[in-house]
Design a protein around this motif. Structure first.
Motif, PDB file in Angstrom:
ATOM      1  N   LEU A 187       0.843  -1.199   0.000  1.00 37.16           N
ATOM      2  CA  LEU A 187       0.000   0.000   0.000  1.00 37.16           C
ATOM      3  C   LEU A 187       0.875   1.245   0.000  1.00 37.16           C
ATOM      4  O   LEU A 187       1.755   1.397   0.843  1.00 37.16           O
ATOM      5  CB  LEU A 187      -0.924   0.025   1.219  1.00 37.16           C
ATOM      6  N   HIS A 188       0.607   2.141  -0.958  1.00 36.68           N
ATOM      7  CA  HIS A 188       1.246   3.447  -1.003  1.00 36.68           C
ATOM      8  C   HIS A 188       0.176   4.512  -0.778  1.00 36.68           C
ATOM      9  O   HIS A 188      -0.837   4.525  -1.480  1.00 36.68           O
ATOM     10  CB  HIS A 188       1.908   3.697  -2.360  1.00 36.68           C
ATOM     11  N   VAL A 189       0.396   5.384   0.195  1.00 33.98           N
ATOM     12  CA  VAL A 189      -0.492   6.518   0.430  1.00 33.98           C
ATOM     13  C   VAL A 189       0.250   7.777   0.015  1.00 33.98           C
ATOM     14  O   VAL A 189       1.326   8.082   0.547  1.00 33.98           O
ATOM     15  CB  VAL A 189      -0.922   6.616   1.905  1.00 33.98           C
ATOM     16  N   MET A 190      -0.321   8.512  -0.924  1.00 33.13           N
ATOM     17  CA  MET A 190       0.314   9.703  -1.466  1.00 33.13           C
ATOM     18  C   MET A 190      -0.517  10.940  -1.140  1.00 33.13           C
ATOM     19  O   MET A 190      -1.757  10.888  -1.167  1.00 33.13           O
ATOM     20  CB  MET A 190       0.455   9.591  -2.994  1.00 33.13           C
ATOM     21  N   THR A 191       0.150  12.046  -0.834  1.00 30.03           N
ATOM     22  CA  THR A 191      -0.541  13.322  -0.681  1.00 30.03           C
ATOM     23  C   THR A 191       0.180  14.387  -1.499  1.00 30.03           C
ATOM     24  O   THR A 191       1.405  14.376  -1.602  1.00 30.03           O
ATOM     25  CB  THR A 191      -0.612  13.778   0.793  1.00 30.03           C
ATOM     26  N   ASP A 192      -0.597  15.294  -2.066  1.00 33.36           N
ATOM     27  CA  ASP A 192      -0.015  16.342  -2.911  1.00 33.36           C
ATOM     28  C   ASP A 192       0.964  17.221  -2.139  1.00 33.36           C
ATOM     29  O   ASP A 192       1.996  17.643  -2.676  1.00 33.36           O
ATOM     30  CB  ASP A 192      -1.125  17.225  -3.499  1.00 33.36           C
ATOM     31  N   ASP A 193       0.617  17.504  -0.867  1.00 33.50           N
ATOM     32  CA  ASP A 193       1.449  18.434  -0.089  1.00 33.50           C
ATOM     33  C   ASP A 193       2.434  17.740   0.842  1.00 33.50           C
ATOM     34  O   ASP A 193       3.189  18.402   1.571  1.00 33.50           O
ATOM     35  CB  ASP A 193       0.562  19.396   0.707  1.00 33.50           C
ATOM     36  N   GLY A 194       2.435  16.409   0.850  1.00 35.45           N
ATOM     37  CA  GLY A 194       3.370  15.682   1.700  1.00 35.45           C
ATOM     38  C   GLY A 194       3.020  15.664   3.168  1.00 35.45           C
ATOM     39  O   GLY A 194       3.832  15.260   4.004  1.00 35.45           O
ATOM     40  N   SER A 195       1.783  16.062   3.522  1.00 35.06           N
ATOM     41  CA  SER A 195       1.382  16.102   4.930  1.00 35.06           C
ATOM     42  C   SER A 195       1.106  14.717   5.504  1.00 35.06           C
ATOM     43  O   SER A 195       0.968  14.567   6.722  1.00 35.06           O
ATOM     44  CB  SER A 195       0.147  16.996   5.103  1.00 35.06           C
ATOM     45  N   TYR A 196       1.044  13.701   4.646  1.00 37.93           N
ATOM     46  CA  TYR A 196       0.836  12.334   5.119  1.00 37.93           C
ATOM     47  C   TYR A 196       1.356  11.382   4.050  1.00 37.93           C
ATOM     48  O   TYR A 196       1.348  11.702   2.864  1.00 37.93           O
ATOM     49  CB  TYR A 196      -0.648  12.075   5.387  1.00 37.93           C
TER      50      TYR A 196
END
Length: 284
Positions: free
Chosen positions: A158-167
């Motif tokens: 599982l990869h969780v990606m966020t645009d702003d890198g907050s998580y």
């Protein structure tokens, strides 16, 4: 003889993030037949607008269907005002063609935003069938992350990606997908569900590797039977209707540019209707 109108009880309501809500609806006939990839059409009240929402889960034994929706328009605003124990007028389905999952041994699921609500039951069903599931889910920021636990339980990767890198990791969903493909991962299929532009770039990332890539299309729908023509798409140069021919299509054959242009046609109207609904609640 006049029959008794069926009403659909809201058994559970849960706020997943500031704009996304999960509801469990008592609808035994729908729960009996529903499969991942299908959708329902509901009306909040008798004179309300018909809107399609994807089946995000079902419990055949208890006769319930789960929906997850983003509060973006007038009708989703009205729906979100409902609470546990209250009722909605109509809940028709299941509609559309279930996602074809038979025979798959290794699949990559790529979900974006509220599209993860559609992707999650597919990941769960694949895991139950013994398929190896790799999932990539992307959001704008930490506060908008939904269904991470469900994806984690269904996925070996599982990869969780966020645009702003907050998580999770900062970046877009195509980055871990491209890295996996470049490292030699061999998937039977890639299934991607989310914003049109995201699905377009997932398809472009997969194209050089010639891996079957399925997209889930959710254009404007009215009747859910193909008669209104509102959900028409161009697929392989031919007109298709998402409600009866889909919502799943071969991503390599979808005209995404046309779909995005058509999808933006009603944006101002939807915003106006949403603001009118907000004003109505503010006056009460």
């Amino acid at each position: 003889m006049k029959g008794t109108k069926t009403v659909y009880k809201i058994v559970k309501k849960e706020v997943l993030n500031p704009t996304v809500t999960k509801m469990v609806i008592q609808a035994p006939l729908v729960a009996k037949k529903a499969e991942p990839g299908q959708f329902i059409i509901l009306r909040v009240n008798d004179d309300g607008e018909r809107i399609p929402l994807t089946v995000a889960g079902y419990d055949r034994e208890n006769g319930t269907v789960t929906i997850i929706f983003q509060v973006v328009g007038a009708t989703t605003k009205l729906l979100n005002e409902k609470n546990e124990g209250e009722f909605i007028s109509d809940f028709a389905g299941p509609l559309g063609t279930p996602t074809h999952l038979e025979g798959l041994k290794k699949v990559c699921i790529v979900g974006g935003g509220v599209g993860c609500a559609i992707a999650m039951p597919i990941a769960v069903k694949l895991a139950e069938m013994g398929c190896e599931v790799h999932s990539i889910i992307g959001f704008r920021s930490k506060e908008l992350v939904i269904l991470e636990k469900e994806f984690s339980e269904a996925s070996s990767v599982l990869h969780v990606m966020t645009d702003d890198g907050s998580y999770g990791k900062k970046g877009v969903v195509t980055e871990p997908l491209k890295a996996a493909l470049e490292s030699g991962e061999k998937y039977d299929e890639i299934i991607t569900i989310g914003p049109l532009v995201m699905m377009k770039f997932v398809v472009n990332t997969a194209r050089p590797y010639n891996i079957k890539t399925t997209v889930s299309m959710n254009p404007i729908m009215i009747d859910g039977t193909g008669m209104c023509g509102g959900c028409r798409l161009t697929v392989d140069g031919k007109t298709k209707f998402a409600c009866v021919d889909g919502p799943d299509f071969d991503g390599y054959k979808v005209d995404f540019d046309e779909a995005m242009k058509r999808g933006s046609m009603y944006r101002d109207f939807e915003r106006h209707a949403y603001e009118q609904t907000c004003n109505l609640f503010n006056k009460e």
